[in-house]
Design an enzyme around this catalytic site. Sequence first.
Site, PDB file in Angstrom:
ATOM      1  N   HIS A  64      -2.134   0.683   7.238  1.00 56.24           N
ATOM      2  CA  HIS A  64      -2.468   0.975   5.860  1.00 56.24           C
ATOM      3  C   HIS A  64      -2.099   2.421   5.562  1.00 56.24           C
ATOM      4  CE1 HIS A  64      -4.295   0.165   2.097  1.00 56.24           C
ATOM      5  NE2 HIS A  64      -5.350   0.956   2.242  1.00 56.24           N
ATOM      6  N   ASP A 118      -8.384   5.202  -2.263  1.00 58.52           N
ATOM      7  CA  ASP A 118      -7.468   4.127  -1.854  1.00 58.52           C
ATOM      8  C   ASP A 118      -6.978   3.403  -3.100  1.00 58.52           C
ATOM      9  OD1 ASP A 118      -6.034   2.154  -0.692  1.00 58.52           O
ATOM     10  OD2 ASP A 118      -7.639   1.418   0.614  1.00 58.52           O
ATOM     11  N   CYS A 163       0.812  -1.210   0.000  1.00 62.29           N
ATOM     12  CA  CYS A 163       0.000   0.000   0.000  1.00 62.29           C
ATOM     13  C   CYS A 163       0.846   1.261   0.000  1.00 62.29           C
ATOM     14  CB  CYS A 163      -0.974   0.008   1.160  1.00 62.29           C
ATOM     15  SG  CYS A 163      -0.187  -0.090   2.762  1.00 62.29           S
TER      16      CYS A 163
END
Lengths: 318, 680
Positions: free
Chosen positions: B460, B476, B416
């Site tokens: 994250h 995202d 991520c």
Amino acid sequence: MGLRKRLDPGRLSGLFRRVAHGPDGLARVGPRQIYILPTKQGLRFGAVLLVMLLGSLNYQNNLGLLVTFFLASVALVAMHHTWLNLLGLLVRARGGPPVFVGEDATFEIILGTDGRRAREDIAVMDQAGRRHAARVPGGDQARVRISAAAARRGLQRLSEVTLETRHPLHLFRAWCYVSCTATTLVYPAPAAHAPEPSAAPGEGQSSRRQAHMGTDDYLGPRLYRPGDSPRQVDWKAYARERGLVVKQFGADQGREVWIDWDQVSAADPETRISLLTRQLLDAAEAGLRFGLRLPGGTEGLGRGEDHLQRCLTRLALL
Amino acid sequence: MFRKTRMIPASERPERAQIMALTLLSIAAYLPLVRHLDPKVSLFVGLVWLLRFAALRWQAVAPGAWVLVGLTLIGGGNALLAYQGWSGRDAGTALFVTMVTLKLLELRRLDDLRLVASLIGFLIVVQFLFDESPWLLAYLGGVSLGVITLLVMLDGGSGTARMRPALRVAGRLALQALPLTLILFLLFPRLSAPLWSLGVETGRAKTGMSDWLEPGAISELVLDGELAFRVRFDSPPPGPDQLYWRGPVLWETDGRRWTPGLAIVPPVSAPSLLEADQLIEYEVTLEPNNQRWWLALDLPVTVPAGAFLTTEHQLVAAESVSAAQRYRVTSALAYRTDSLDTERWAAGLQVPDNVTPRMRALVAEWRARVGDDDWALIQEALGYFNRESFHYTLLPPALGSNPVDEFLFETRRGFCEHYASSFALLMRLAGIPSRIVLGYLGGELNRVGGYHMVWQSDAHAWVEVWSETGGWVRVDPTAAVNPARVDHRGASQVLGAGPSVRFTLEQADAMVRLARQLRLFGDSLDAAWQDWVLGFSVEDQMALLSRLRLGELREYGLVALLLPALSLTLGLLLFGALRERRVVDPLTRLYARLGARLARVGLARGGHEGPADYGRRVSAARPDLAPRVERFLELYIPARYGALPKADAIAALTALLRDFHPRPVPRAKPRRRPRAHDAT
């Protein structure tokens, strides 16, 4: 321990409650007669707990608080157990066998409980401040012997004993004063030497006196008794570790003497009494029949241990 | 230490067994500290114990006063050497342990032993500054019981000098102390703020998220199996795609590393939202992370006590979280943020020096395709991540000095942080203000405890882009990756940890699933421990008070409850001891039974009457009973007052009384049966 000195019952005796004894001499420790204070160890423990508490509070450490509270609760419960250890205790005091002045008069303290709970570490304090501890099993008794220096002839009284306990954690000391009426008879101290008493009047044979009475026929050994002359002690036997044994000599069994207040001259009555005491002991040692004449009365002729005790008692209580 | 050796009475002199017990107890109390203290300290303490044991065995080894002084200096110096000082939690504990252990070499009187036993109590409490696990509490609770037992043994009572009876006494004390402990724990007033601080907070926190981002920073975290925080929702929880837990907001990048850039200070005016909808309220219990941020769902709208909300809508605490922290927040799941100031507009467009031409070309190509529509450009970028062969993996290849360029055009394998940092940079190149938000995604429901767990492995990073119409919008990019290209190989390394939304563990075998169930159960115990024991605080006490309608009394209410509760409990505990049953002599009991039987026929014993008188009276009144009563008294009187063996008498008397049931004298017609007479 400084605190205890300040609370010396002698100085402040009027202020303290006592455990009264019943007509039968039995005293039961009641709830309002028990005193309790932390010991030095208890104060230290408290100080450590305080530091633990402050630290745990400050760092908001709940586990630290938990342990601190646990130990504090244990101390709190222990305080009550210390108190309970004395509560309901049955106390009776009894005088011991007679002694001579200068020896230690003994008293027997009987501690008892009619409950199921055993009483651990109950201590009787003697006058010198020594602890005599005992364990009283549930429903049973324990005996403690304490002694006090016999300074004066007559009846030595024990009017109060102090009981104390620090069970279970030694953090608190609970104590109480128990009044009692035990007496121990104190015979006068025998003088080192005494003139020979006069023979019994009216007895023709009395002129047959010997220079060293009581040293003729060896009768055998017997155990040392207070008042025996050191000259008669069998030192050889003592050296062989057979204990303090006295060589007994028997004189003429038929002889009779009167030990007479008026026949002995001394500067003061106490000296006179101690001289009479020596004469009594010597006469008994020699196995004579002897009598005692005192201003207050007369003890007739007699022989044997009981007779000697009677005579000595008269002198003690004169 | 220089105390003159006076004559110590024999009753105060410690025995070898007592010294041995104390030494063993001190070892037991020290053992858990070995993990936390410098090995030098443990070494010294261990040597002192050896010396202690040796001195027990060989009297000649016992150190004299001067040796003790020397050892004390060495011990103090050793602690100083290990910690470069004597203050602070670790150094203070080390010094304390050293000194207590040295005191073991100087035990002249029982009082010395008692002192050390008390100090061991202190040593126990200190340990909870290092570790707060229930196991440690159980272990040290046992050690505390040992301390109490030792104190009982040292008391010197003949009945309790041995281990076993002393343990029994100590056990009873401990059992009776437990309810009192509980009451004190619940009601003893706490401090809401510490009085002093000695640097205890340092080093307790577990590793967690940092406030910067570079490739590999989060994938490292994912391998960390620790819990980050627990959440208890008041209402049904939002869906898993809504569980974005907001942490630090990063503005500035140097091409490799992202940092907050702007100072994290309380804003002049609280950040406002133009729209806030779908409010949800919940309670978070944050594990210590040694950072100042508290986590909240995107976006928090209330501010719990002890924290403030930055302009970036991040919850920041006044102090770093060094112990488990509990707070309540309300968040809005649907929101529209207020306008952007010029400083933040500029920060949102800052680009590093190492932007390569092919990155600019990529963005220019999208811009040419969509025109002025920023939203379409964002879709274009997400589509790029989806279409091209981007892989999502925990084990990305190492990247060089320009990670964004290498990731976008060469390796295309990342986690991520790779997606978020390259996406944010591409947006900035397109002229759209953007920033990176760090936090956690997801949360696992613990059905046993009824709360959600968020693990460090849920860490994250995502992007927020600015649009004139929507304010800051969460994007995202990681979610854009084609699920077919998610690589689960890395996830197998984190099987112990909680599942991530991004990896499925369906492939995991039964053993792993069982382990995870056990872990869930263990965690709910852990949470209860955290909530009810470690986290019990002034607030809980006040809640308890208000439930009892004593809320307005505050601390006084606690004391007003504490004292009666303590005395009442203590009274109940000791009631039994106060009203203990007396031991009655069996002979007396038999005699009382005889009296009771005779009382039924009107021959009760008078209080003044001795047994002989009583017997004569009974014989005179009822000649028919005389033989039995006389036989009884013939045995009873000598047994009670004389020398007759009691045991024999008791058996005989019991037998005599067994069928002794005197009946009232039939007044008329003595032939008739008494029972029939009674019935008429």
